[in-house]
Design a protein around this motif. Structure first.
Motif: not given
Ligand code: GLY
Length: 376
Positions: A145-151
């Motif tokens: 959750v610390a950064q902006l995540e994508t997959n």
């Protein structure tokens, strides 16, 4: 000699499974089923998978021509409407498979309206600095959750939903967002050799890539089978509207065809080196088969290669992983066994998965001439 079911038998078996599941009195969306009994674990709000249940009913309607399946599909799609502003990139799965395909296949006006609400909600989550739709706070699977995540999982479903909505709802920004999201995914996830990395962390202020990693695979440098399969599907769906994504679709698909083991079913992660009793993922295999049948329609030069691979994979699935696996098999007919949801957490690692059933049914209907694969 073992009696290998035909494609036609497999269509009938999956249809039986869909109808038996629809007749159950339980109210939640089926997610995954116990391989010993066929009992479904269900989700009240549709999790990220509810669209595939409604999607199975849309496909059943296409296979039988019977309106009762479509009536049931609309009722389930209507329950997904509440998720339109749910902060997850996987709303594409909910609203493309759950609702938009009801418009594409059956011209259903209620499904169209629900899908447009979902598409507009998804588009509102676009992050312009990152140039993508982030996983979001309601993604529900990542602990990062610390950064902006994508997959890569957020590309299939989402891309065709936004592109379809642009044509159905008239808002050009929807297609522009889809283009940006897919282009960013190609840049972030496709490795030089055509294999796919699942996920990335992005700096929210600048859009800079902080790391590339896996959420469900063996390790950050490995190739989780479903990442590869989702990329094949998502880039192919995007290439229907935007030619420039065709090259990425071909690269990731060629990697799959070149690396698939002789048995025709993918391991859960292509870098898991165990050879005795490997853990498979039939759901990744079904997604890839459905994707190859679509890409065959877009790439005439490779159509034979892709169709042959998709047929071999589908036959491998139905001959060894579809119930009944023997004449004495007491389980419900039409379960696609041996899907691996999440080997890391141990959730449903060798189970029937609702999205595996969906893509297996899609591939079967395409191979038996009941469905134009490129329509979806
Ligand atoms: N998050 C989607 C998947 O597990 O494939």
């Amino acid at each position: 000699m073992t009696n290998i079911p035909s494609l036609e038998h497999a269509v009938a078996a999956v249809l039986q499974r869909v109808e038996a599941t629809a007749a159950e009195s339980a109210t939640g969306f089926p997610v995954h089923a116990d391989p010993a009994t066929g009992d479904w674990v269900r989700s009240a709000d549709g999790f990220w998978t509810g669209g595939f249940w409604a999607g199975l009913l849309w496909l059943a309607g296409e296979a039988t021509g019977e309106s009762r399946h479509r009536v049931q599909a609309v009722a389930w799609a209507n329950r997904l409407r509440a998720r339109a502003d749910s902060d997850t990139a996987l709303r594409g799965f909910l609203f493309w498979y759950g609702a938009a395909i009801g418009d594409v296949l059956a011209g259903d006006a209620r499904a169209r309206e629900i899908a447009l609400v979902g598409a507009r909600g998804l588009a509102r989550s676009y992050h312009s600095a990152a140039r993508l739709i982030p996983l979001g706070n309601a993604f529900g699977e990542s602990t990062e959750v610390a950064q902006l995540e994508t997959n890569i999982d957020g590309v299939p479903g989402g891309a065709p939903l936004l592109m379809w909505a642009h044509h159905r709802g008239g808002d050009r920004s929807l297609e522009a967002i889809a283009r940006a999201h897919v282009a960013r995914a190609v840049e972030l996830f496709v490795r030089a050799d055509g294999s796919v990395c699942q996920a990335a962390s992005i700096a929210p202020e600048t859009g800079e890539v902080l790391r590339r990693y896996t959420q469900k695979g063996l390790h950050d440098g490995s190739t989780w089978a479903r990442a590869q399969a989702w990329a094949m599907l998502g880039f192919t769906q995007a290439a229907r509207s935007v030619d420039e994504f065709g090259e990425a679709a071909l690269r990731v698909s060629d990697w799959w065809v070149d690396h698939l083991p002789e048995c025709g079913v993918a391991p859960w992660d292509f870098d898991d080196s165990r050879t005795t009793r490997p853990v498979l993922d039939t759901s990744a295999t079904a997604i890839a088969a459905a994707a190859l049948l679509k890409l065959a329609a877009l790439a005439p030069g490779r159509a034979e290669r892709y169709r042959a691979a998709a047929l071999a994979m589908t036959q491998a699935l139905l001959s060894r992983h579809l119930t009944p696996v023997s004449p004495e098999d007491p389980r419900p007919c039409g379960m696609l066994l041996d899907g691996c949801y999440d080997r890391r957490t141990g959730r449903a690692p060798q189970h029937e998965l609702v999205w595996g059933d969906y893509f297996f049914f899609e591939a079967l209907l395409a191979l038996t001439g009941r469905l134009d694969p490129i329509a979806l």
